[in-house]
Design a protein around this motif. Structure first.
Motif, PDB file in Angstrom:
ATOM      1  N   THR A  18       0.875  -1.246  -0.244  1.00  0.00           N
ATOM      2  CA  THR A  18       0.003   0.052   0.028  1.00  0.00           C
ATOM      3  C   THR A  18       1.101   1.211  -0.167  1.00  0.00           C
ATOM      4  OG1 THR A  18      -1.644  -1.106   1.456  1.00  0.00           O
ATOM      5  CG2 THR A  18      -1.720   1.210   1.401  1.00  0.00           C
ATOM      6  N   LEU A  19       0.443   2.211  -0.789  1.00  0.00           N
ATOM      7  CA  LEU A  19       1.134   3.391  -0.883  1.00  0.00           C
ATOM      8  C   LEU A  19       0.354   4.543  -0.431  1.00  0.00           C
ATOM      9  CD1 LEU A  19       3.502   5.703  -1.687  1.00  0.00           C
ATOM     10  CD2 LEU A  19       2.348   5.440  -4.033  1.00  0.00           C
ATOM     11  N   ILE A  20       0.889   5.333   0.800  1.00  0.00           N
ATOM     12  CA  ILE A  20       0.037   6.513   1.155  1.00  0.00           C
ATOM     13  C   ILE A  20       1.163   7.684   0.998  1.00  0.00           C
ATOM     14  CG2 ILE A  20      -0.548   7.730   3.210  1.00  0.00           C
ATOM     15  CD1 ILE A  20      -1.652   5.349   4.423  1.00  0.00           C
ATOM     16  N   GLU A  21       0.536   8.663  -0.021  1.00  0.00           N
ATOM     17  CA  GLU A  21       1.621   9.631  -0.159  1.00  0.00           C
ATOM     18  C   GLU A  21       1.241  10.975   0.659  1.00  0.00           C
ATOM     19  OE1 GLU A  21       2.949  10.495  -4.216  1.00  0.00           O
ATOM     20  OE2 GLU A  21       1.123   9.289  -4.867  1.00  0.00           O
ATOM     21  N   ASN A  22       2.203  11.987   0.752  1.00  0.00           N
ATOM     22  CA  ASN A  22       2.069  13.115   1.674  1.00  0.00           C
ATOM     23  C   ASN A  22       1.600  12.570   3.206  1.00  0.00           C
ATOM     24  OD1 ASN A  22       2.722  14.823  -0.672  1.00  0.00           O
ATOM     25  ND2 ASN A  22       0.694  14.380  -1.357  1.00  0.00           N
ATOM     26  N   GLY A  23       2.402  11.616   3.894  1.00  0.00           N
ATOM     27  CA  GLY A  23       1.852  11.450   5.002  1.00  0.00           C
ATOM     28  C   GLY A  23       1.726  12.396   6.041  1.00  0.00           C
ATOM     29  N   GLU A  24       2.299  13.383   6.075  1.00  0.00           N
ATOM     30  CA  GLU A  24       2.192  14.121   7.050  1.00  0.00           C
ATOM     31  C   GLU A  24       0.882  15.098   6.992  1.00  0.00           C
ATOM     32  OE1 GLU A  24       5.471  16.319   4.535  1.00  0.00           O
ATOM     33  OE2 GLU A  24       4.150  14.190   4.292  1.00  0.00           O
ATOM     34  N   ARG A  25       0.226  14.951   5.760  1.00  0.00           N
ATOM     35  CA  ARG A  25      -1.108  15.807   5.652  1.00  0.00           C
ATOM     36  C   ARG A  25      -2.415  14.717   5.626  1.00  0.00           C
ATOM     37  NH1 ARG A  25       2.500  18.433   2.349  1.00  0.00           N
ATOM     38  NH2 ARG A  25       2.176  17.483   0.350  1.00  0.00           N
ATOM     39  N   VAL A  26      -2.139  13.303   5.820  1.00  0.00           N
ATOM     40  CA  VAL A  26      -3.232  12.536   6.014  1.00  0.00           C
ATOM     41  C   VAL A  26      -3.852  12.544   7.432  1.00  0.00           C
ATOM     42  CG1 VAL A  26      -3.517   9.958   5.713  1.00  0.00           C
ATOM     43  CG2 VAL A  26      -2.302  11.185   3.857  1.00  0.00           C
ATOM     44  N   ASP A  27      -5.267  12.356   7.433  1.00  0.00           N
ATOM     45  CA  ASP A  27      -5.852  12.077   8.603  1.00  0.00           C
ATOM     46  C   ASP A  27      -5.040  11.077   9.598  1.00  0.00           C
ATOM     47  OD1 ASP A  27      -8.494  12.415  10.160  1.00  0.00           O
ATOM     48  OD2 ASP A  27      -8.167  10.312   9.998  1.00  0.00           O
ATOM     49  N   GLU A  28      -4.808  11.444  10.643  1.00  0.00           N
ATOM     50  CA  GLU A  28      -3.938  10.599  11.644  1.00  0.00           C
ATOM     51  C   GLU A  28      -4.763   9.145  11.924  1.00  0.00           C
ATOM     52  OE1 GLU A  28      -2.813  12.500  15.293  1.00  0.00           O
ATOM     53  OE2 GLU A  28      -2.209  14.005  14.324  1.00  0.00           O
ATOM     54  N   THR A  29      -6.241   9.317  11.992  1.00  0.00           N
ATOM     55  CA  THR A  29      -6.836   7.914  12.084  1.00  0.00           C
ATOM     56  C   THR A  29      -6.692   6.954  11.125  1.00  0.00           C
ATOM     57  OG1 THR A  29      -8.261   9.184  13.517  1.00  0.00           O
ATOM     58  CG2 THR A  29      -8.973   6.886  12.805  1.00  0.00           C
ATOM     59  N   GLU A  30      -6.749   7.574   9.909  1.00  0.00           N
ATOM     60  CA  GLU A  30      -6.477   6.803   8.603  1.00  0.00           C
ATOM     61  C   GLU A  30      -5.203   6.184   8.507  1.00  0.00           C
ATOM     62  OE1 GLU A  30      -6.068   7.551   3.687  1.00  0.00           O
ATOM     63  OE2 GLU A  30      -7.236   8.812   5.152  1.00  0.00           O
ATOM     64  N   LEU A  31      -4.171   6.909   8.916  1.00  0.00           N
ATOM     65  CA  LEU A  31      -2.908   6.579   8.925  1.00  0.00           C
ATOM     66  C   LEU A  31      -2.564   5.547  10.145  1.00  0.00           C
ATOM     67  CD1 LEU A  31      -0.167   7.276   7.347  1.00  0.00           C
ATOM     68  CD2 LEU A  31       0.294   8.876   9.026  1.00  0.00           C
ATOM     69  N   PHE A  32      -3.248   5.668  11.150  1.00  0.00           N
ATOM     70  CA  PHE A  32      -2.935   4.832  12.125  1.00  0.00           C
ATOM     71  C   PHE A  32      -3.508   3.200  11.871  1.00  0.00           C
ATOM     72  CE2 PHE A  32      -4.725   2.666  16.031  1.00  0.00           C
ATOM     73  CZ  PHE A  32      -3.692   2.614  16.901  1.00  0.00           C
ATOM     74  N   HIS A  33      -4.772   3.361  11.372  1.00  0.00           N
ATOM     75  CA  HIS A  33      -5.343   2.008  10.856  1.00  0.00           C
ATOM     76  C   HIS A  33      -4.582   1.519   9.789  1.00  0.00           C
ATOM     77  CE1 HIS A  33      -8.453   2.286  13.548  1.00  0.00           C
ATOM     78  NE2 HIS A  33      -9.264   3.481  12.955  1.00  0.00           N
ATOM     79  N   ALA A  34      -4.029   2.116   8.607  1.00  0.00           N
ATOM     80  CA  ALA A  34      -3.007   1.707   7.608  1.00  0.00           C
ATOM     81  C   ALA A  34      -2.014   0.883   8.110  1.00  0.00           C
ATOM     82  CB  ALA A  34      -2.898   2.798   6.669  1.00  0.00           C
ATOM     83  N   TRP A  35      -1.327   1.509   9.099  1.00  0.00           N
ATOM     84  CA  TRP A  35      -0.152   1.148   9.829  1.00  0.00           C
ATOM     85  C   TRP A  35      -0.525  -0.205  10.388  1.00  0.00           C
ATOM     86  CZ3 TRP A  35       2.283  -0.843  13.898  1.00  0.00           C
ATOM     87  CH2 TRP A  35       3.862  -0.715  14.065  1.00  0.00           C
ATOM     88  N   ASN A  36      -1.558  -0.057  11.042  1.00  0.00           N
ATOM     89  CA  ASN A  36      -1.960  -1.520  11.765  1.00  0.00           C
ATOM     90  C   ASN A  36      -2.392  -2.693  10.858  1.00  0.00           C
ATOM     91  OD1 ASN A  36      -1.639  -0.491  14.511  1.00  0.00           O
ATOM     92  ND2 ASN A  36      -3.610   0.162  14.577  1.00  0.00           N
TER      93      ASN A  36
ATOM     94  N   ARG B 252       4.156   4.325  16.959  1.00  0.00           N
ATOM     95  CA  ARG B 252       4.186   3.471  15.519  1.00  0.00           C
ATOM     96  C   ARG B 252       5.211   4.086  14.723  1.00  0.00           C
ATOM     97  NH1 ARG B 252       0.218   2.128  18.437  1.00  0.00           N
ATOM     98  NH2 ARG B 252      -1.062  -0.144  17.937  1.00  0.00           N
ATOM     99  N   LEU B 253       5.201   5.304  14.447  1.00  0.00           N
ATOM    100  CA  LEU B 253       6.023   5.800  13.268  1.00  0.00           C
ATOM    101  C   LEU B 253       7.386   6.023  13.808  1.00  0.00           C
ATOM    102  CD1 LEU B 253       3.505   8.674  12.138  1.00  0.00           C
ATOM    103  CD2 LEU B 253       4.033   6.690  10.861  1.00  0.00           C
ATOM    104  N   MET B 254       7.668   6.178  15.144  1.00  0.00           N
ATOM    105  CA  MET B 254       9.061   6.304  15.634  1.00  0.00           C
ATOM    106  C   MET B 254       9.564   4.988  15.489  1.00  0.00           C
ATOM    107  SD  MET B 254       9.325   9.364  16.159  1.00  0.00           S
ATOM    108  CE  MET B 254       8.087   9.855  15.013  1.00  0.00           C
ATOM    109  N   ALA B 255       8.885   3.884  15.342  1.00  0.00           N
ATOM    110  CA  ALA B 255       9.411   2.652  15.188  1.00  0.00           C
ATOM    111  C   ALA B 255       9.403   2.148  13.600  1.00  0.00           C
ATOM    112  CB  ALA B 255       8.366   1.687  16.149  1.00  0.00           C
ATOM    113  N   THR B 256       9.009   3.032  13.015  1.00  0.00           N
ATOM    114  CA  THR B 256       9.186   2.636  11.422  1.00  0.00           C
ATOM    115  C   THR B 256      10.336   3.236  10.822  1.00  0.00           C
ATOM    116  OG1 THR B 256       6.643   3.031  11.296  1.00  0.00           O
ATOM    117  CG2 THR B 256       7.799   3.282   9.271  1.00  0.00           C
TER     118      THR B 256
END
Length: 202
Positions: free
Chosen positions: A67-85, A115-119
């Motif tokens: 999966t690719l998520i672009e411009n991660g710093e501007r993506v909704d945090e909840t969406e990013l959290f669920h994608a990471w999980n 999670r991002l700090m462990a990425t």
């Protein structure tokens, strides 16, 4: 100049050409190639404008089914959290592109931050001489213009070390060659450089 035949040097789609690999971006390519050994099923890829991070991300998805998520710093945090999980659960790798590393993001969800700090984080550096020459040739070849090797050798050490400057120079060479109906020679390239950046070239 020849392009490095690394695994990512292949078309990403019908309208995309392969990602040009050089020492300035080879470490990032190697990292993406070794996704099976990542400590978590995600990585963050940063890089300057026009560095090819979106193209590299699309190639990564096509090769891995991830999966690719672009411009991660501007993506909704909840969406990013669920994608990471989800990436950890399915083991389908997640690649997040961004302008800056997550340490510079404004993150309000503590669980997402941890999670991002462990990425793993990798970056595409500013272009080196090899990449500058190859990109100039490729950009002009797309417009049906062959850039002679002696002109490449002249231009490479005189171009600002950033991807936007390479695109600007290719545009300027193309426009000038068409409007003035002149061949791409070293004297002509010197004039174009001078008009772009008021460069005093020897």
């Amino acid at each position: 100049m020849t392009q490095n035949a690394l695994p990512f040097d292949w078309p990403a789609g019908e309208e995309d050409e392969g990602f040009v690999v050089s020492p300035s971006n080879a470490a990032a390519v190697r990292h993406l190639n070794s996704h099976a050994r990542w400590p978590v099923a995600a990585s963050v890829l940063t890089g300057p404008r026009k560095s090819g991070r979106s193209l590299l991300g699309r190639i990564f998805v096509l090769r891995t089914g991830g999966t690719l998520i672009e411009n991660g710093e501007r993506v909704d945090e909840t969406e990013l959290f669920h994608a990471w999980n989800a990436a950890q659960e399915t083991r389908r790798p997640l690649l997040i592109t961004a302008d800056h590393w997550p340490t510079d993001w404004v993150i309000t969800l503590p669980d997402l931050r941890s999670r991002l700090m462990a990425t793993p984080h990798v970056t595409l550096a500013d272009p080196d001489d090899q990449l500058i020459g190859q990109l100039l040739q490729r950009l002009l070849e797309r417009r049906g213009i062959v850039l002679p090797e002696d002109v490449v050798s002249y231009l490479v050490p005189r171009v600002p070390r950033n991807h936007v400057a390479i695109v600007r120079l290719a545009d300027a060479l193309d426009t000038a060659a068409l409007s003035e109906r002149r061949a791409l020679t070293v004297p002509f390239a010197r004039q174009v450089l001078g008009r772009l950046w008021e460069t005093k070239s020897a």
